[in-house]
Design a protein around this motif. Sequence first.
Motif, PDB file in Angstrom:
ATOM      1  N   UNK A 111     -76.196  46.553 -46.791  1.00 55.92           N
ATOM      2  CA  UNK A 111     -76.639  45.319 -46.123  1.00 55.92           C
ATOM      3  C   UNK A 111     -76.818  44.190 -47.135  1.00 55.92           C
ATOM      4  N   UNK A 112     -77.395  44.522 -48.293  1.00 54.17           N
ATOM      5  CA  UNK A 112     -77.600  43.510 -49.343  1.00 54.17           C
ATOM      6  C   UNK A 112     -76.261  43.015 -49.873  1.00 54.17           C
ATOM      7  N   UNK A 113     -75.326  43.933 -50.113  1.00 60.53           N
ATOM      8  CA  UNK A 113     -74.010  43.553 -50.622  1.00 60.53           C
ATOM      9  C   UNK A 113     -73.278  42.646 -49.637  1.00 60.53           C
ATOM     10  N   UNK A 114     -73.324  42.996 -48.355  1.00 57.11           N
ATOM     11  CA  UNK A 114     -72.680  42.169 -47.330  1.00 57.11           C
ATOM     12  C   UNK A 114     -73.286  40.775 -47.293  1.00 57.11           C
ATOM     13  N   UNK A 115     -74.605  40.724 -47.415  1.00 57.29           N
ATOM     14  CA  UNK A 115     -75.292  39.429 -47.382  1.00 57.29           C
ATOM     15  C   UNK A 115     -74.921  38.578 -48.595  1.00 57.29           C
ATOM     16  N   UNK A 116     -74.931  39.188 -49.784  1.00 59.73           N
ATOM     17  CA  UNK A 116     -74.580  38.443 -51.000  1.00 59.73           C
ATOM     18  C   UNK A 116     -73.164  37.886 -50.906  1.00 59.73           C
ATOM     19  N   UNK A 117     -72.247  38.700 -50.397  1.00 59.95           N
ATOM     20  CA  UNK A 117     -70.849  38.264 -50.265  1.00 59.95           C
ATOM     21  C   UNK A 117     -70.678  37.165 -49.216  1.00 59.95           C
ATOM     22  N   UNK A 118     -71.615  37.100 -48.277  1.00 61.48           N
ATOM     23  CA  UNK A 118     -71.508  36.104 -47.204  1.00 61.48           C
ATOM     24  C   UNK A 118     -72.180  34.778 -47.547  1.00 61.48           C
ATOM     25  N   UNK A 119     -72.975  34.743 -48.625  1.00 55.86           N
ATOM     26  CA  UNK A 119     -73.708  33.525 -48.973  1.00 55.86           C
ATOM     27  C   UNK A 119     -72.753  32.385 -49.320  1.00 55.86           C
ATOM     28  N   UNK A 120     -73.046  31.214 -48.826  1.00 54.51           N
ATOM     29  CA  UNK A 120     -72.171  30.066 -48.999  1.00 54.51           C
ATOM     30  C   UNK A 120     -72.397  29.353 -50.327  1.00 54.51           C
ATOM     31  N   UNK A 121     -73.504  29.628 -50.985  1.00 52.66           N
ATOM     32  CA  UNK A 121     -73.766  29.005 -52.277  1.00 52.66           C
ATOM     33  C   UNK A 121     -74.584  29.947 -53.143  1.00 52.66           C
ATOM     34  N   UNK A 122     -74.514  29.764 -54.431  1.00 53.63           N
ATOM     35  CA  UNK A 122     -75.222  30.622 -55.369  1.00 53.63           C
ATOM     36  C   UNK A 122     -76.688  30.203 -55.457  1.00 53.63           C
ATOM     37  N   UNK A 123     -77.529  31.195 -55.725  1.00 54.62           N
ATOM     38  CA  UNK A 123     -78.964  30.934 -55.879  1.00 54.62           C
ATOM     39  C   UNK A 123     -79.545  31.928 -56.860  1.00 54.62           C
ATOM     40  N   UNK A 124     -80.599  31.504 -57.566  1.00 55.70           N
ATOM     41  CA  UNK A 124     -81.296  32.424 -58.465  1.00 55.70           C
ATOM     42  C   UNK A 124     -82.046  33.490 -57.689  1.00 55.70           C
ATOM     43  N   UNK A 125     -82.340  33.206 -56.423  1.00 58.02           N
ATOM     44  CA  UNK A 125     -83.114  34.118 -55.585  1.00 58.02           C
ATOM     45  C   UNK A 125     -82.204  34.893 -54.635  1.00 58.02           C
ATOM     46  N   UNK A 126     -82.578  36.142 -54.375  1.00 59.05           N
ATOM     47  CA  UNK A 126     -81.808  36.963 -53.448  1.00 59.05           C
ATOM     48  C   UNK A 126     -81.807  36.335 -52.060  1.00 59.05           C
ATOM     49  N   UNK A 127     -82.999  36.006 -51.566  1.00 57.53           N
ATOM     50  CA  UNK A 127     -83.115  35.366 -50.259  1.00 57.53           C
ATOM     51  C   UNK A 127     -83.503  33.903 -50.466  1.00 57.53           C
ATOM     52  N   UNK A 128     -82.526  33.049 -50.362  1.00 56.29           N
ATOM     53  CA  UNK A 128     -82.760  31.629 -50.571  1.00 56.29           C
ATOM     54  C   UNK A 128     -82.764  30.899 -49.234  1.00 56.29           C
ATOM     55  N   UNK A 129     -83.149  29.644 -49.288  1.00 47.73           N
ATOM     56  CA  UNK A 129     -83.119  28.817 -48.086  1.00 47.73           C
ATOM     57  C   UNK A 129     -81.674  28.663 -47.630  1.00 47.73           C
ATOM     58  N   UNK A 130     -81.466  28.521 -46.324  1.00 51.71           N
ATOM     59  CA  UNK A 130     -80.114  28.340 -45.808  1.00 51.71           C
ATOM     60  C   UNK A 130     -79.567  26.951 -46.114  1.00 51.71           C
ATOM     61  N   UNK A 131     -80.469  26.035 -46.480  1.00 54.44           N
ATOM     62  CA  UNK A 131     -80.046  24.688 -46.864  1.00 54.44           C
ATOM     63  C   UNK A 131     -80.165  24.566 -48.383  1.00 54.44           C
ATOM     64  N   UNK A 132     -79.028  24.385 -49.034  1.00 60.32           N
ATOM     65  CA  UNK A 132     -79.015  24.348 -50.498  1.00 60.32           C
ATOM     66  C   UNK A 132     -79.605  23.042 -51.003  1.00 60.32           C
ATOM     67  N   UNK A 133     -80.498  23.170 -51.969  1.00 62.91           N
ATOM     68  CA  UNK A 133     -81.019  21.987 -52.684  1.00 62.91           C
ATOM     69  C   UNK A 133     -80.815  22.206 -54.177  1.00 62.91           C
ATOM     70  N   UNK A 134     -81.391  23.289 -54.694  1.00 66.61           N
ATOM     71  CA  UNK A 134     -81.204  23.656 -56.105  1.00 66.61           C
ATOM     72  C   UNK A 134     -80.985  25.158 -56.182  1.00 66.61           C
ATOM     73  N   UNK A 135     -80.572  25.636 -57.363  1.00 65.61           N
ATOM     74  CA  UNK A 135     -80.331  27.069 -57.543  1.00 65.61           C
ATOM     75  C   UNK A 135     -81.604  27.900 -57.391  1.00 65.61           C
ATOM     76  N   UNK A 136     -82.769  27.266 -57.620  1.00 59.20           N
ATOM     77  CA  UNK A 136     -84.018  28.033 -57.569  1.00 59.20           C
ATOM     78  C   UNK A 136     -84.786  27.813 -56.269  1.00 59.20           C
ATOM     79  N   UNK A 137     -84.092  27.362 -55.236  1.00 55.28           N
ATOM     80  CA  UNK A 137     -84.767  27.089 -53.960  1.00 55.28           C
ATOM     81  C   UNK A 137     -84.899  28.385 -53.169  1.00 55.28           C
TER      82      UNK A 137
END
Length: 256
Positions: free
Chosen positions: A151-177
Amino acid sequence: KYHIVKFLDYVKTNIVNVTTLTIRYYLAYLSSINNSNCYIDNVRRILNTFFQFCENEEYVVKNPCKRIEKIKYYIEMKQPYTDTEAELLRKACKTPREKALIDVLFSTGIRREELTKIKMSDLNLQDRSIKIHGKGGKYRTVYFSARCELAIEDYINSKKFKSDYLFSSEKQTTHDHKLCGGALAKAVKVVGKNAGVKNVHCHKFRRWFGTYMANRGIPIQDLKEMMGHESVETTNTHYVSMNSERIKTNYKNNAA
């Protein structure tokens, strides 16, 4: 801070003038407006900590709350999800993100705040483990299942933008959001609504994890470490639901 300010606003006096009787009157007032003994004792504990700090720092001569004894109350064991509800929640996930959130909560039993702090650098997919930033700046390692790994692998592969956090906000602002606690609670409630399961919230996954592990024979001391508790009593009292079948089996296996 909320409870201390509320107390001082009620008594309308300087902290140096607060007496044991002042605090007793306040606790009696809280009782008169139908607060539970558990809530009132939490207020007592907070005031005791605050005034002990004031005494240590010499703001007051003596802690006026020290003589007030712990207020007894009945601890009602809140029930975890049933096995059926757990499966309904898993099946109700519509996106890789929802599935990863639900599986991590079920598989690890971590706190809501701990989940939001997970960074990509804390995740070890090969070892199926996560380094958790727990309460009081303490760290521990938790492990997750093969199903959760997928489930984690599928989610990581589906993310539209990179983030420092595993579960980030769906709206990208910064890498550490990172994902905030409120957004996580809302996401979990959406899954609960789709599953037709009532009273779905993050902490209930934690109770399910504690009970599930105990029912499968995990020693309470090991479970305490998994859940990041200070004492076995906390684990046993608040997070392991009594199971009549487990008790019956243990008795039959150990009776003389």
